[in-house]
Design a protein around this motif. Structure first.
Motif, PDB file in Angstrom:
ATOM      1  N   HIS A  66      43.028  41.582  23.630  1.00  0.00           N
ATOM      2  CA  HIS A  66      43.675  41.257  24.904  1.00  0.00           C
ATOM      3  C   HIS A  66      43.321  42.239  26.018  1.00  0.00           C
ATOM      4  CE1 HIS A  66      46.475  44.223  23.220  1.00  0.00           C
ATOM      5  NE2 HIS A  66      46.910  44.420  24.450  1.00  0.00           N
ATOM      6  N   TYR A  67      42.681  43.356  25.662  1.00  0.00           N
ATOM      7  CA  TYR A  67      42.234  44.283  26.707  1.00  0.00           C
ATOM      8  C   TYR A  67      40.961  43.777  27.398  1.00  0.00           C
ATOM      9  CZ  TYR A  67      45.613  47.776  25.065  1.00  0.00           C
ATOM     10  OH  TYR A  67      46.766  48.445  24.728  1.00  0.00           O
ATOM     11  N   GLY A  68      40.319  42.764  26.840  1.00  0.00           N
ATOM     12  CA  GLY A  68      39.283  42.056  27.560  1.00  0.00           C
ATOM     13  C   GLY A  68      37.846  42.381  27.242  1.00  0.00           C
ATOM     14  N   ALA A  69      37.575  43.306  26.330  1.00  0.00           N
ATOM     15  CA  ALA A  69      36.197  43.630  25.982  1.00  0.00           C
ATOM     16  C   ALA A  69      35.556  42.502  25.174  1.00  0.00           C
ATOM     17  CB  ALA A  69      36.128  44.931  25.193  1.00  0.00           C
ATOM     18  N   GLU A  70      34.249  42.488  25.153  1.00  0.00           N
ATOM     19  CA  GLU A  70      33.474  41.567  24.300  1.00  0.00           C
ATOM     20  C   GLU A  70      33.131  42.320  23.018  1.00  0.00           C
ATOM     21  OE1 GLU A  70      29.098  39.342  24.203  1.00  0.00           O
ATOM     22  OE2 GLU A  70      29.848  40.227  26.070  1.00  0.00           O
ATOM     23  N   TRP A  71      33.530  41.765  21.875  1.00  0.00           N
ATOM     24  CA  TRP A  71      33.434  42.478  20.601  1.00  0.00           C
ATOM     25  C   TRP A  71      32.423  41.860  19.645  1.00  0.00           C
ATOM     26  CZ3 TRP A  71      36.045  46.914  19.096  1.00  0.00           C
ATOM     27  CH2 TRP A  71      37.076  47.348  19.935  1.00  0.00           C
ATOM     28  N   ILE A  72      31.740  42.736  18.914  1.00  0.00           N
ATOM     29  CA  ILE A  72      30.972  42.367  17.732  1.00  0.00           C
ATOM     30  C   ILE A  72      31.428  43.299  16.613  1.00  0.00           C
ATOM     31  CG2 ILE A  72      28.707  42.244  16.627  1.00  0.00           C
ATOM     32  CD1 ILE A  72      27.496  41.727  19.365  1.00  0.00           C
ATOM     33  N   GLY A  73      31.797  42.731  15.464  1.00  0.00           N
ATOM     34  CA  GLY A  73      32.220  43.538  14.326  1.00  0.00           C
ATOM     35  C   GLY A  73      31.254  43.379  13.161  1.00  0.00           C
ATOM     36  N   THR A  74      30.908  44.490  12.532  1.00  0.00           N
ATOM     37  CA  THR A  74      29.994  44.447  11.384  1.00  0.00           C
ATOM     38  C   THR A  74      30.630  45.165  10.198  1.00  0.00           C
ATOM     39  OG1 THR A  74      28.847  46.505  12.018  1.00  0.00           O
ATOM     40  CG2 THR A  74      27.972  44.424  12.878  1.00  0.00           C
ATOM     41  N   ASP A  75      30.301  44.709   9.001  1.00  0.00           N
ATOM     42  CA  ASP A  75      30.803  45.344   7.783  1.00  0.00           C
ATOM     43  C   ASP A  75      29.850  45.029   6.641  1.00  0.00           C
ATOM     44  OD1 ASP A  75      33.740  46.591   6.952  1.00  0.00           O
ATOM     45  OD2 ASP A  75      32.690  45.669   5.264  1.00  0.00           O
ATOM     46  N   ILE A  76      29.728  45.960   5.723  1.00  0.00           N
ATOM     47  CA  ILE A  76      28.823  45.768   4.590  1.00  0.00           C
ATOM     48  C   ILE A  76      29.340  44.716   3.614  1.00  0.00           C
ATOM     49  CG2 ILE A  76      29.848  47.568   3.135  1.00  0.00           C
ATOM     50  CD1 ILE A  76      26.962  48.361   2.338  1.00  0.00           C
ATOM     51  N   SER A  77      30.662  44.467   3.619  1.00  0.00           N
ATOM     52  CA  SER A  77      31.275  43.546   2.662  1.00  0.00           C
ATOM     53  C   SER A  77      31.387  42.138   3.240  1.00  0.00           C
ATOM     54  CB  SER A  77      32.668  44.053   2.268  1.00  0.00           C
ATOM     55  OG  SER A  77      33.374  43.061   1.555  1.00  0.00           O
ATOM     56  N   GLU A  78      30.774  41.187   2.579  1.00  0.00           N
ATOM     57  CA  GLU A  78      30.883  39.792   3.013  1.00  0.00           C
ATOM     58  C   GLU A  78      32.323  39.300   2.907  1.00  0.00           C
ATOM     59  OE1 GLU A  78      28.115  37.206   1.128  1.00  0.00           O
ATOM     60  OE2 GLU A  78      26.344  38.350   1.744  1.00  0.00           O
ATOM     61  N   ASN A  79      33.045  39.736   1.878  1.00  0.00           N
ATOM     62  CA  ASN A  79      34.434  39.302   1.723  1.00  0.00           C
ATOM     63  C   ASN A  79      35.306  39.787   2.877  1.00  0.00           C
ATOM     64  OD1 ASN A  79      33.774  38.076  -0.663  1.00  0.00           O
ATOM     65  ND2 ASN A  79      34.725  39.597  -1.986  1.00  0.00           N
ATOM     66  N   GLN A  80      35.062  41.000   3.333  1.00  0.00           N
ATOM     67  CA  GLN A  80      35.811  41.514   4.474  1.00  0.00           C
ATOM     68  C   GLN A  80      35.527  40.677   5.727  1.00  0.00           C
ATOM     69  OE1 GLN A  80      38.196  43.450   3.391  1.00  0.00           O
ATOM     70  NE2 GLN A  80      37.670  45.510   4.070  1.00  0.00           N
ATOM     71  N   ILE A  81      34.272  40.330   5.927  1.00  0.00           N
ATOM     72  CA  ILE A  81      33.893  39.530   7.097  1.00  0.00           C
ATOM     73  C   ILE A  81      34.495  38.129   7.018  1.00  0.00           C
ATOM     74  CG2 ILE A  81      31.936  38.429   8.261  1.00  0.00           C
ATOM     75  CD1 ILE A  81      32.287  41.398   8.935  1.00  0.00           C
ATOM     76  N   VAL A  82      34.566  37.565   5.827  1.00  0.00           N
ATOM     77  CA  VAL A  82      35.210  36.255   5.669  1.00  0.00           C
ATOM     78  C   VAL A  82      36.656  36.322   6.142  1.00  0.00           C
ATOM     79  CG1 VAL A  82      36.058  34.602   3.964  1.00  0.00           C
ATOM     80  CG2 VAL A  82      33.703  35.414   3.831  1.00  0.00           C
ATOM     81  N   GLN A  83      37.361  37.362   5.727  1.00  0.00           N
ATOM     82  CA  GLN A  83      38.752  37.516   6.142  1.00  0.00           C
ATOM     83  C   GLN A  83      38.859  37.761   7.650  1.00  0.00           C
ATOM     84  OE1 GLN A  83      41.460  37.039   4.359  1.00  0.00           O
ATOM     85  NE2 GLN A  83      40.378  36.661   2.446  1.00  0.00           N
ATOM     86  N   ALA A  84      37.945  38.559   8.196  1.00  0.00           N
ATOM     87  CA  ALA A  84      37.962  38.838   9.638  1.00  0.00           C
ATOM     88  C   ALA A  84      37.791  37.555  10.440  1.00  0.00           C
ATOM     89  CB  ALA A  84      36.851  39.836   9.982  1.00  0.00           C
ATOM     90  N   LYS A  85      36.879  36.718  10.010  1.00  0.00           N
ATOM     91  CA  LYS A  85      36.651  35.451  10.715  1.00  0.00           C
ATOM     92  C   LYS A  85      37.877  34.548  10.631  1.00  0.00           C
ATOM     93  CE  LYS A  85      31.601  35.297  10.263  1.00  0.00           C
ATOM     94  NZ  LYS A  85      30.441  34.611   9.617  1.00  0.00           N
TER      95      LYS A  85
END
Length: 265
Positions: A66-85
């Motif tokens: 909500h602060y308005g930045a454009e974000w890209i998140g990366t992680d080595i774990s595919e399972n973590q990224i699944v949850q993030a999405k």
């Protein structure tokens, strides 16, 4: 993905993907002041493009969205990224995520205003990573390192829970935290210079269930013990909390931030 690092847990393997469901449910616990202090430094705000390394389940970009930045998140774990999405889509947040090791990230030069690393910087191969981060940051770009930990010597519940982890996982090196600045290896200062740091104490609210889940989602339990060990640990930890913890309580923590500026080379 199973990881080993001789300086972490004496080389005992861990895999954050095994703890992803508990991580998503129980580790989004940073108080609002944690995010406000970032924005007060004019970081991760509207008009900026931010890369969050080791994003896990996207806790930092989701809470600062909500602060308005454009974000890209990366992680080595595919399972973590699944949850993030899943969590981002549920809240209609347009955050890009990639399952990739920090050492293998390759964005164009001068892409980001800010690069963040929350609760993860010590996992990286710093000799490889630091020149890359400097290259990907814009002129005058910032690298922001963030951390929060419970204080086992100042909080009886935290100390007792930590001792139980050590009973099942004596190799775990996450125990025994005290309030201190974030330290980084010397190679960091070949491409960056420190411009600000702050350490402050926090009181984080929990229930027995949420504290149990938080402890299970730590590296010393969910990411490294066998399923049989986790089951036995859970039984004993729940019994411990019934004995020493009220229905609701707060745990003493401290938080730290280190803001580094890209060096003019």
């Amino acid at each position: 993905m199973e990881l080993t690092n001789k300086s972490i847990d004496h080389g005992k393997a861990f895999d954050w993907g095994r703890a992803s469901c508990d991580y998503a449910k129980y580790r989004d616990i940073y108080p609002q002041i944690f995010y406000e202090k970032i924005a007060q430094r004019n970081l991760c705000i509207k008009g900026q493009k931010v890369l969050d390394l080791g994003t896990g389940t996207g806790v930092l970009p989701r809470n600062m969205y909500h602060y308005g930045a454009e974000w890209i998140g990366t992680d080595i774990s595919e399972n973590q990224i699944v949850q993030a999405k899943k969590l981002s889509d549920k809240s209609n947040m347009r955050i890009q995520y990639q399952a990739v090791a920090t050492e293998d990230i390759d964005f164009p030069d001068h892409t980001f205003d800010v690069i963040t690393a929350c609760q993860c910087f010590w996992y990286f191969d710093h000799e490889r990573v630091m020149p890359k981060l400097s290259r990907m940051l814009k002129c005058n770009g910032r690298l922001l390192l963030l951390y929060m930990a419970w204080l086992p010597f100042e909080d009886n519940i935290a100390g007792a829970s930590e001792n139980l982890i050590l009973k099942y996982n004596p190799s775990w090196t996450g125990a025994g935290e005290t309030k201190h600045p974030i330290f980084v290896p010397d190679c960091v200062y070949q491409t960056f210079e420190a411009v600000y740091h702050e350490e402050y104490e926090l009181s984080v609210p929990f229930t027995r269930e949420s504290w149990h889940g938080r402890m299970k989602a730590c590296r010393g339990v969910g990411a490294s013990l066998s399923p049989e060990e986790i089951e036995t640990w859970e039984t004993e930890h729940k019994r411990l909390l019934q004995e020493i913890a009220p229905d609701t309580f707060s745990i003493k923590h401290y938080a730290a931030m280190l803001e580094l500026k890209k060096s003019d080379i």
